[in-house]
Design an enzyme around this catalytic site. Sequence first.
Site, PDB file in Angstrom:
ATOM      1  NE  ARG B   8      47.697  40.427  32.290  1.00  0.00           N
ATOM      2  CZ  ARG B   8      46.860  40.848  31.427  1.00  0.00           C
ATOM      3  NH1 ARG B   8      45.492  41.071  31.872  1.00  0.00           N
ATOM      4  NH2 ARG B   8      47.153  41.400  30.176  1.00  0.00           N
ATOM      5  CB  SER B  34      42.103  42.313  33.799  1.00  0.00           C
ATOM      6  OG  SER B  34      41.133  42.775  32.859  1.00  0.00           O
ATOM      7  CD  GLU B  55      36.747  48.005  42.845  1.00  0.00           C
ATOM      8  OE1 GLU B  55      35.855  48.881  43.557  1.00  0.00           O
ATOM      9  OE2 GLU B  55      36.688  48.056  41.613  1.00  0.00           O
ATOM     10  CG  PHE B  80      40.462  49.686  40.390  1.00  0.00           C
ATOM     11  CD1 PHE B  80      40.338  51.131  40.406  1.00  0.00           C
ATOM     12  CD2 PHE B  80      40.544  49.168  39.231  1.00  0.00           C
ATOM     13  CE1 PHE B  80      40.470  52.043  39.278  1.00  0.00           C
ATOM     14  CE2 PHE B  80      40.514  49.941  38.160  1.00  0.00           C
ATOM     15  CZ  PHE B  80      40.471  51.273  38.103  1.00  0.00           C
ATOM     16  CG  HIS B 105      46.379  45.444  34.746  1.00  0.00           C
ATOM     17  ND1 HIS B 105      46.207  44.348  34.934  1.00  0.00           N
ATOM     18  CD2 HIS B 105      45.848  45.862  33.407  1.00  0.00           C
ATOM     19  CE1 HIS B 105      45.606  43.599  33.941  1.00  0.00           C
ATOM     20  NE2 HIS B 105      45.606  44.815  32.938  1.00  0.00           N
ATOM     21  CG  ASP B 113      44.553  50.688  30.337  1.00  0.00           C
ATOM     22  OD1 ASP B 113      43.774  50.878  29.488  1.00  0.00           O
ATOM     23  OD2 ASP B 113      44.547  49.578  30.832  1.00  0.00           O
ATOM     24  NE  ARG B 163      47.274  45.611  29.438  1.00  0.00           N
ATOM     25  CZ  ARG B 163      47.459  45.166  28.386  1.00  0.00           C
ATOM     26  NH1 ARG B 163      48.596  45.275  27.876  1.00  0.00           N
ATOM     27  NH2 ARG B 163      46.657  44.987  27.495  1.00  0.00           N
TER      28      ARG B 163
END
Lengths: 277, 311
Positions: B8, B34, B55, B80, B105, B113, B163
């Site tokens: 990322r 993020s 989104e 998402f 992620h 998470d 991530r």
Amino acid sequence: MSKTIEELEEIARKCRVEIVKMVHRAQAGHPGGSLSEIDLLAALYATRMRVRPSDPNWSDRDRFILSKGHASPGMYAILAEMGFISHEDLKSYRVLGGVCQGHVDMKWCPGVDFSAGSLGMGLSFGMGCASAARLDKSDRRAFVMIGDGEMQEGSVWEAAMAAAHHELGNLKVILDRNRIQNDDFCEEQMRMFDIPAKWKAFGWNVKEIDGHNMNEIMEGLDFLEAPENSNGPSILIAHTIKGGGISYMENNPSFHGAAPNDEQFHQAMIELGEVEA
Amino acid sequence: MTRMAATRDGYGQALLDLADNEKVVVLEADLGKSTKSLHFRKAHPHRTISCGIGEQNMLLVGAGLAASGYIPFASTFAIFTERAFEQMRNGVARPNLAVHLCGSHGGTHTGTDGSSAQSIEDLAVFRTLPNVVVMHPCDDVSTRALTMQLPQLGKPSYMRTARNKTPVLYDGRENEIKIGKGIVLREGHDVAIISCGVLVSESLKAAEALAEEGINATVVDMHTLKPIDGELIDRLVSQCGALVTAEDHNVIGGLGSAVAEHIVANSFAPLEMVGVPDRFGESGQADEMLEVMGISAPYIAKAAKQAISRK
Ligand SMILES: Cc1ncc(C[n+]2csc(CCOP(=O)(O)OP(=O)(O)O)c2C)c(N)n1
Ligand SMILES: [Mg+2]
């Protein structure tokens, strides 16, 4: 189910201690939204929810849906306080195999009614629970807690419109209006203008309170339960402080999803009256 | 010491590099910190559009921008992006508008998470969309290089980033990285391990372990899942005669499926697929998750032997 204001405040204080311990131990998680919601959760669970901690799947229980499922430490803390899970279980937060998964999960944790983590889903699920109660001719209720950032999801408004259309008086929402979301203040990310007016326009009964004042919280819960508001869905807009109760986390977007270090942890325990300065 | 980095971060860096192109715009859905688009936002706030936590809206705002001559880069967590799948399908892919979607992620490697954040199906669902190029690079250098090529692509894309940090493989080798071209990281004649994302370094580890047992494995970084590098797969089939795929993604529909779809229609070889065994994740540390899912280096090595035994 009756508790004095002082007793409720003490429950919330103990929950705050557990919240900070959980995220510190895991060195990850979401303290900000857990601390902002906790006075509301404490009052709701300790005085209103018709549930049986020893029989968490009792079919005619009230439902509580933490739609902002990242604020799970707050939920786990009150579930432990109520006896759904043990205080030992809290140590499993974010640990492999633990009942306390990173986001609340109904398959893992007793007392959790919905597997959340994706924002904007809980209100629709709550509408389903409320509809089922109506079909069952049961007087059980569905309480849903949503975040203010979460309110930006379009699906929230699909559910809001539908619940009012169907006059679901047994659907009760608490909005944790802490003014902060993930990246920043809501005001910077996406302004939401007149929030009470929006819900009223969608056909909801609306009341605003200070979400950290136990007297006001009890009045707010009375409002949600009031027979005169059973004509349709109701929402309590609770003005809160993200990170509320820990000075350096308060109104600080960086504690949305970050853990305190050892020094900050110690300071939090002092501020919560757990240890002496 | 091997440099460690998260893919990322390569994405965030690439957006900054691309900013010279005035047509590049960045779309966010409250996860810029993020996905790492925040660097672009800080440097170019007027070309960054915050869509709030929305989104579905973000994807179609992107479509409108693309249809108006802009080059939109939208990002959120991989999981998402899926909420806007139909927007991507009908509003982006169908009219072939060059919106570049990045899902960070991705995979169970995301960690504590838990299952709600660990996308295990993103590569599969976006692979089913006509016109959409699907990528999952393994290090920050290749993520940056691939992202830099997107403005020239002229069609929509989906890129999964991760991530957590993994070993960097391509320092100084930026020029070797091309959309649609798999990269051979190691040559062997007994078996070919085709991998993507966080499992590329695990595949290299597996190849080392196999070498100690006298088994020589080719390892390929198949950073582009669609279009899949069929020429390279054909060569691997004739060179090695046995294949393994490895991905932090459901075994259904991802890299393994892409390779299988190719070989059944072309030159055939036994194939073992290492991937998430059609189950949801849970909370755990990144390395623990690879064990729980049975997708770490030892599992890849085991699958390689199995594939060889089926020759
Ligand atoms: C659909 C979806 N998009 C993005 C996220 C990532 N995310 C997790 S928490 C968060 C911010 C939530 O803000 P808010 O609803 O205000 O919660 P609170 O302030 O109470 O923590 C975001 C964007 C998510 N969980 N779900
Ligand atoms: Mg908030």
